[in-house]
Scaffold this active site. Sequence first.
Site, PDB file in Angstrom:
ATOM      1  N   GLN A  79      45.247  48.499  32.699  1.00 47.58           N
ATOM      2  CA  GLN A  79      46.110  47.877  33.700  1.00 47.58           C
ATOM      3  C   GLN A  79      47.584  47.973  33.312  1.00 47.58           C
ATOM      4  O   GLN A  79      48.401  47.163  33.745  1.00 47.58           O
ATOM      5  CB  GLN A  79      45.710  46.409  33.898  1.00 47.58           C
ATOM      6  N   ARG A 101      40.931  43.976  42.093  1.00 44.37           N
ATOM      7  CA  ARG A 101      41.368  42.669  42.609  1.00 44.37           C
ATOM      8  C   ARG A 101      40.297  42.071  43.517  1.00 44.37           C
ATOM      9  O   ARG A 101      40.351  40.888  43.843  1.00 44.37           O
ATOM     10  CB  ARG A 101      42.664  42.794  43.441  1.00 44.37           C
ATOM     11  N   ASP A 127      50.460  37.303  26.367  1.00 43.98           N
ATOM     12  CA  ASP A 127      49.615  37.710  27.486  1.00 43.98           C
ATOM     13  C   ASP A 127      50.122  39.045  28.036  1.00 43.98           C
ATOM     14  O   ASP A 127      51.296  39.383  27.894  1.00 43.98           O
ATOM     15  CB  ASP A 127      49.685  36.622  28.568  1.00 43.98           C
ATOM     16  N   GLU A 128      49.236  39.815  28.676  1.00 39.23           N
ATOM     17  CA  GLU A 128      49.601  41.100  29.304  1.00 39.23           C
ATOM     18  C   GLU A 128      50.354  41.992  28.313  1.00 39.23           C
ATOM     19  O   GLU A 128      51.407  42.578  28.641  1.00 39.23           O
ATOM     20  CB  GLU A 128      50.463  40.858  30.561  1.00 39.23           C
ATOM     21  N   LYS A 180      40.226  36.375  30.908  1.00 35.85           N
ATOM     22  CA  LYS A 180      41.365  36.422  29.978  1.00 35.85           C
ATOM     23  C   LYS A 180      42.117  35.090  29.920  1.00 35.85           C
ATOM     24  O   LYS A 180      42.417  34.589  28.831  1.00 35.85           O
ATOM     25  CB  LYS A 180      42.315  37.543  30.414  1.00 35.85           C
ATOM     26  N   THR A 181      42.432  34.513  31.084  1.00 35.61           N
ATOM     27  CA  THR A 181      43.196  33.262  31.106  1.00 35.61           C
ATOM     28  C   THR A 181      42.408  32.132  30.453  1.00 35.61           C
ATOM     29  O   THR A 181      42.962  31.316  29.711  1.00 35.61           O
ATOM     30  CB  THR A 181      43.566  32.882  32.556  1.00 35.61           C
TER      31      THR A 181
END
Length: 724
Positions: free
Chosen positions: A249, A601, A218-219, A32-33
């Site tokens: 998430q 994670r 983002d998010e 994603k980043t």
Amino acid sequence: MKILNDLNQEQKKAVEYISGPQMIVAGAGSGKTRVLTYKIAFLIDKGFKPGSILALTFTNKAAKEMKDRIRALVGKKADDLWMGTFHSIFARILRVEAKTLNYRSNFSIYDREDSVSLVSNVIASLNINLENLTPNFVQHRISYMKNQMITPDQFNKSLTSTLADKKFLEIYIEYNNRLFENNAMDFDDLLLKPIELFKSNKKTLTKYKKIFKYILVDEYQDTNKAQYELLKLLSPTRNKVCVVGDDAQSIYSWRGAEIKNMLNFKKDFKGAKIFRLEQNYRSTKTILAAADSVIKNNSEQITKTLWTENNDGELLSMMRASDEKDEALQIVKRIKKEISSRKLSLNDIAIFYRLNSQSRALEDAFRKEKIPYKIVGGVEFYRRKEVKDILAYLRVLTNQNDEESLLRIMNFPQRGIGNTSITKMIAFARKLELSLFATMARVFEVIEVKERIQKNVKQFKLLLDKYIDLKDQLSIGELTSALVDELGVLRIYKEENTQESMARYDNLQELLAAVQEYSKENPDTKLDDFLAEVSLVSGVDQYDEKINSVTFMTVHSAKGLEFPLVFVTGLEEDIFPLSPRFDSDSKIEEERRLFYVAVTRAREKVFLTYSRSRYRFGEVAYQSRSRFLEEIDEDTYEELYSGSGRKSGRRKKDSYDEYYQESFDDFDQERRSLRVGSRVTHQVFGMGKILQILGNGDMQKITIAFEEHGTKQLLSKFANLKLI
């Protein structure tokens, strides 16, 4: 652009699409980043000026990481981007436009502790004495109202006839008034005030719509109602909007996040295109399969299937413990073994828990075995008392109307100005409609205050005036060092020479070093800019992965991070998931998403631990293992025992299903009554145990030991307790 060759096919499509609104559904570990940073670089390459791109994140850490990556791609152009958290970007806009809202640009930003203090002072001044309206509860409720964009006027329209609601409304109104008088905004105002600004002033809105030619978020799954409203207001022509997120998430509904913002994106932004990033680069096939087997039990989600080219990897390991001490001991033993066999560093390992209180047994075990650890999301550096004391001085130097900060330092270090004298000065200030700071100059007119104390107040005022004059002549670093030196607090802590005082001494030295470093890196920055920046720092922002120690954190704090080895602890009903028996399906689904976040994670290995008993509410409680353990595909895990044996994944007869059936099938909440020893849940304080019940009817008082918030006394009528 050649750099796009670094992307997979779907990532490349998402980066290159700039014709209209788009939502990138980015699964855990799917890059994603990278996609966001490459997209911004692509926009710049296509002719968008960096100063016309607004990129909104949820942590300063994420914003810094992204900006550093973009700088590596496009050079110094990245410095002109509007990139940061929602709160930092809109605080920046509010500084410029403050006058339009009748604020001054040097307004203070109150964190939660400041807000609770202000609420406490408001309750006292209004002479409200209801057991249920504690400062913590009221602040939490005000924050929730603001997140839902419910003003006092709107709340008044839906007001119930209860005394508690009427008194809450009084506090809410006065709290907002005091914020304005103090030239201060709380954390939630940093989102509400821009909405007020843009809706009341079309010229200002047009100005920023012209500035921002492309917006990225983002998010996106974590946006609340106010953040969504800001996005809609500022959306450029032709909806040049890109949002990135993962509905699996979404774990912040308790602070106002609305998953429907993501689920309804296509309906809200006409013609939107959806891109799915499903290739995971982080985890093994087994970890992904285990996480997917749990999250698929959620009904409210966007369909996607994560896959990876990584190897199968090891099975997840379930470890059963007799109690929390045994759980911690087993984790310590396992870590020693894993470090030896895998050649891991301590900072490759993370331990996640659902409740902060779970860290105590872990800390005891790690200290005993002399294994270094760090807690992320504990008491944050800029929230520590001694640090906040000095920051309060700096706040007053730049904003003399900040009454909360002035009250904090009035008698720190001790200068003989007691609460009684301060109360009389405040009464004088209110009567003449003066600020408390202005009242200090006229303290000799407050005849109720003794002459000796009047002189102390005058000396304090002279000290503040001196540094108010110096703040524009010295750098921030020089100003802070001179102030701390004159206050003598370092000397006081050193002379006290206790473990606590020396810790405070070290923290102040760290603060001075941080201010000096900031001052050198930002020589032209004003004091109020520095204060705004530190007021928006979170615990996760201060996480340093380079420190070689095991990381302890709640699962909420872990989002966005990754580790080779992960322990997910306390996997028991009432802990993870947290108090599920009478919760709605949506709350259970969020707990399941939280579990999904925890497992994903991990890059290489996951340990899942649970205890058969745990010391809670002042007694030993017998636990049933989490339903999430029962939902994991049995081909993806093995069960380990503290003895020598191990067993491959198969459902056991002591599973959640059997326990839940036997214990709760015939349970009738309505027929149960509160009694000493009952375990209950409260909407703010969480789970607790009733210690004492006094009185009857409307005046019945209940004393409860809460797991996370200590002992509280509540009025039964307003407590709205649920029995467990």
